[in-house]
Design a protein around this motif. Sequence first.
Motif, PDB file in Angstrom:
ATOM      1  N   LEU A  61       1.143  -1.481  -0.085  1.00 63.11           N
ATOM      2  CA  LEU A  61       0.015  -0.337  -0.231  1.00 63.11           C
ATOM      3  C   LEU A  61       1.120   1.301   0.262  1.00 63.11           C
ATOM      4  O   LEU A  61       0.461   2.209  -0.448  1.00 63.11           O
ATOM      5  CB  LEU A  61      -1.078  -0.185   0.967  1.00 63.11           C
ATOM      6  CG  LEU A  61      -2.383  -1.113   0.835  1.00 63.11           C
ATOM      7  CD1 LEU A  61      -2.819  -1.217   2.700  1.00 63.11           C
ATOM      8  CD2 LEU A  61      -2.968  -0.865   0.268  1.00 63.11           C
ATOM      9  N   ALA A  62       1.793   1.584   1.132  1.00 57.24           N
ATOM     10  CA  ALA A  62       2.792   2.550   1.348  1.00 57.24           C
ATOM     11  C   ALA A  62       3.338   2.570  -0.389  1.00 57.24           C
ATOM     12  O   ALA A  62       3.664   4.224  -0.641  1.00 57.24           O
ATOM     13  CB  ALA A  62       3.822   2.420   2.367  1.00 57.24           C
ATOM     14  N   VAL A  63       3.550   1.904  -1.510  1.00 52.90           N
ATOM     15  CA  VAL A  63       4.660   2.507  -1.753  1.00 52.90           C
ATOM     16  C   VAL A  63       3.730   2.275  -3.384  1.00 52.90           C
ATOM     17  O   VAL A  63       4.733   2.236  -4.694  1.00 52.90           O
ATOM     18  CB  VAL A  63       6.452   1.149  -2.787  1.00 52.90           C
ATOM     19  CG1 VAL A  63       6.664   1.172  -1.213  1.00 52.90           C
ATOM     20  CG2 VAL A  63       5.314  -0.205  -2.805  1.00 52.90           C
ATOM     21  N   GLU A  64       2.491   1.813  -3.467  1.00 52.50           N
ATOM     22  CA  GLU A  64       1.528   1.604  -4.878  1.00 52.50           C
ATOM     23  C   GLU A  64       2.161   3.117  -5.603  1.00 52.50           C
ATOM     24  O   GLU A  64       2.110   2.657  -7.020  1.00 52.50           O
ATOM     25  CB  GLU A  64       0.616   1.013  -4.794  1.00 52.50           C
ATOM     26  CG  GLU A  64      -0.407   1.921  -4.157  1.00 52.50           C
ATOM     27  CD  GLU A  64      -1.899   1.170  -3.227  1.00 52.50           C
ATOM     28  OE1 GLU A  64      -1.820   0.020  -3.760  1.00 52.50           O
ATOM     29  OE2 GLU A  64      -2.438   1.670  -3.316  1.00 52.50           O
ATOM     30  N   ASP A  65       1.756   4.097  -6.004  1.00 48.91           N
ATOM     31  CA  ASP A  65       1.610   5.539  -5.751  1.00 48.91           C
ATOM     32  C   ASP A  65       3.586   5.388  -6.682  1.00 48.91           C
ATOM     33  O   ASP A  65       3.240   7.066  -7.372  1.00 48.91           O
ATOM     34  CB  ASP A  65       1.474   6.470  -5.121  1.00 48.91           C
ATOM     35  CG  ASP A  65      -0.190   5.978  -5.223  1.00 48.91           C
ATOM     36  OD1 ASP A  65      -1.311   5.648  -5.524  1.00 48.91           O
ATOM     37  OD2 ASP A  65      -0.937   7.256  -4.244  1.00 48.91           O
ATOM     38  N   HIS A  66       3.946   4.678  -6.294  1.00 50.96           N
ATOM     39  CA  HIS A  66       5.716   5.545  -6.867  1.00 50.96           C
ATOM     40  C   HIS A  66       5.814   4.392  -7.862  1.00 50.96           C
ATOM     41  O   HIS A  66       6.588   2.636  -7.648  1.00 50.96           O
ATOM     42  CB  HIS A  66       6.456   5.781  -5.333  1.00 50.96           C
ATOM     43  CG  HIS A  66       7.574   6.262  -5.312  1.00 50.96           C
ATOM     44  ND1 HIS A  66       8.832   6.512  -7.153  1.00 50.96           N
ATOM     45  CD2 HIS A  66       8.163   6.928  -5.421  1.00 50.96           C
ATOM     46  CE1 HIS A  66       9.313   6.902  -7.019  1.00 50.96           C
ATOM     47  NE2 HIS A  66       9.404   7.569  -6.248  1.00 50.96           N
ATOM     48  N   PRO A  67       6.655   5.323  -9.145  1.00 51.33           N
ATOM     49  CA  PRO A  67       6.428   4.325 -10.131  1.00 51.33           C
ATOM     50  C   PRO A  67       8.176   3.566 -10.105  1.00 51.33           C
ATOM     51  O   PRO A  67       8.127   2.046 -10.550  1.00 51.33           O
ATOM     52  CB  PRO A  67       7.175   5.147 -11.341  1.00 51.33           C
ATOM     53  CG  PRO A  67       7.010   6.349 -10.528  1.00 51.33           C
ATOM     54  CD  PRO A  67       6.096   6.679  -9.469  1.00 51.33           C
ATOM     55  N   ALA A  68       8.407   3.365  -9.308  1.00 48.48           N
ATOM     56  CA  ALA A  68      10.009   3.791  -8.691  1.00 48.48           C
ATOM     57  C   ALA A  68      10.500   2.407  -7.645  1.00 48.48           C
ATOM     58  O   ALA A  68      11.365   1.945  -7.480  1.00 48.48           O
ATOM     59  CB  ALA A  68      11.451   4.419  -8.985  1.00 48.48           C
ATOM     60  N   PHE A  69       9.187   3.091  -6.660  1.00 50.36           N
ATOM     61  CA  PHE A  69       9.416   1.919  -5.505  1.00 50.36           C
ATOM     62  C   PHE A  69       8.859   0.273  -5.490  1.00 50.36           C
ATOM     63  O   PHE A  69       7.297   0.413  -6.221  1.00 50.36           O
ATOM     64  CB  PHE A  69       8.696   2.614  -4.193  1.00 50.36           C
ATOM     65  CG  PHE A  69       9.687   3.468  -3.915  1.00 50.36           C
ATOM     66  CD1 PHE A  69      11.204   4.217  -4.707  1.00 50.36           C
ATOM     67  CD2 PHE A  69       9.268   4.607  -2.729  1.00 50.36           C
ATOM     68  CE1 PHE A  69      11.327   5.732  -4.115  1.00 50.36           C
ATOM     69  CE2 PHE A  69       9.419   5.607  -2.304  1.00 50.36           C
ATOM     70  CZ  PHE A  69      11.244   6.164  -3.236  1.00 50.36           C
ATOM     71  N   LYS A  70       9.232  -0.673  -5.720  1.00 46.12           N
ATOM     72  CA  LYS A  70       8.787  -1.693  -5.472  1.00 46.12           C
ATOM     73  C   LYS A  70       8.705  -2.727  -4.261  1.00 46.12           C
ATOM     74  O   LYS A  70       9.989  -2.653  -3.826  1.00 46.12           O
ATOM     75  CB  LYS A  70       9.354  -2.587  -6.820  1.00 46.12           C
ATOM     76  CG  LYS A  70       9.849  -1.798  -8.020  1.00 46.12           C
ATOM     77  CD  LYS A  70       8.017  -1.606  -8.805  1.00 46.12           C
ATOM     78  CE  LYS A  70       8.301  -1.044  -9.948  1.00 46.12           C
ATOM     79  NZ  LYS A  70       8.047  -0.520 -10.989  1.00 46.12           N
ATOM     80  N   PRO A  71       7.563  -3.145  -4.193  1.00 48.17           N
ATOM     81  CA  PRO A  71       7.485  -4.499  -2.827  1.00 48.17           C
ATOM     82  C   PRO A  71       8.189  -5.313  -3.435  1.00 48.17           C
ATOM     83  O   PRO A  71       8.352  -6.156  -4.770  1.00 48.17           O
ATOM     84  CB  PRO A  71       6.013  -4.499  -2.621  1.00 48.17           C
ATOM     85  CG  PRO A  71       5.757  -4.018  -4.124  1.00 48.17           C
ATOM     86  CD  PRO A  71       6.325  -3.593  -4.511  1.00 48.17           C
ATOM     87  N   SER A  72       9.150  -6.300  -2.293  1.00 48.28           N
ATOM     88  CA  SER A  72       9.460  -7.469  -3.215  1.00 48.28           C
ATOM     89  C   SER A  72       9.442  -8.410  -1.451  1.00 48.28           C
ATOM     90  O   SER A  72       9.722  -8.166  -0.133  1.00 48.28           O
ATOM     91  CB  SER A  72      11.177  -7.794  -2.505  1.00 48.28           C
ATOM     92  OG  SER A  72      12.141  -8.365  -3.062  1.00 48.28           O
TER      93      SER A  72
END
Length: 195
Positions: A61-72
């Motif tokens: 949820l925290a990173v979903e709006d940032h095109p360069a941030f990815k959950p792993s």
Amino acid sequence: MKIGLMGGTFDPVHIGHLIAAQSVYEELELDEVWFMPTSMPPHKEQAPGASPEQRWQMVCLAVEDHPAFKPSDVELRKGGISYSIETVLMLRSRYPEHEFYYIIGADMVQYLPKWYRIDELIKHVTFVGLRRPGYETGCDALPAPIRKAVRLASMPQIELSSTGIRQRRAEGRSVRYMVPDRVNDYIEVNRLYEA
């Protein structure tokens, strides 16, 4: 590709984590930053307050709006204690063409000599220590091979911690604006960290 790696329990992920990632992303001109929630960190005694699945959901949820941030979820899927060397070797084998930058807080830089298999780890990753006002990195005191594997980046001073956020929730206080809105909603709906 230049990939920043951000590990942690993220219990919960908060805006300090995101500001740190954004600072390094810009300063080192990274292509992406991967947020990797740990299953069980080797240096923390206490079990996290949220389940691994809940911590994973909050990171997504925290990173979903940032095109360069990815959950792993590489460390969550592995399970057990997360040692950085094992994670980095796995990532290097999957993505041999990527350069990895391991993002750590200024307070962690001085402890790098104690990291598990650090002599091997520094061959595969560059550490990025986040400079914060009032914190000495201890970089100058590091053994030369480790010091060469560390770059320093600056970030704005944000006095936030996951521990403090859990404490506020336990006291029935709001954590709004300390965590992304969607994470705040998730915490409230799931009644996380309540006393």
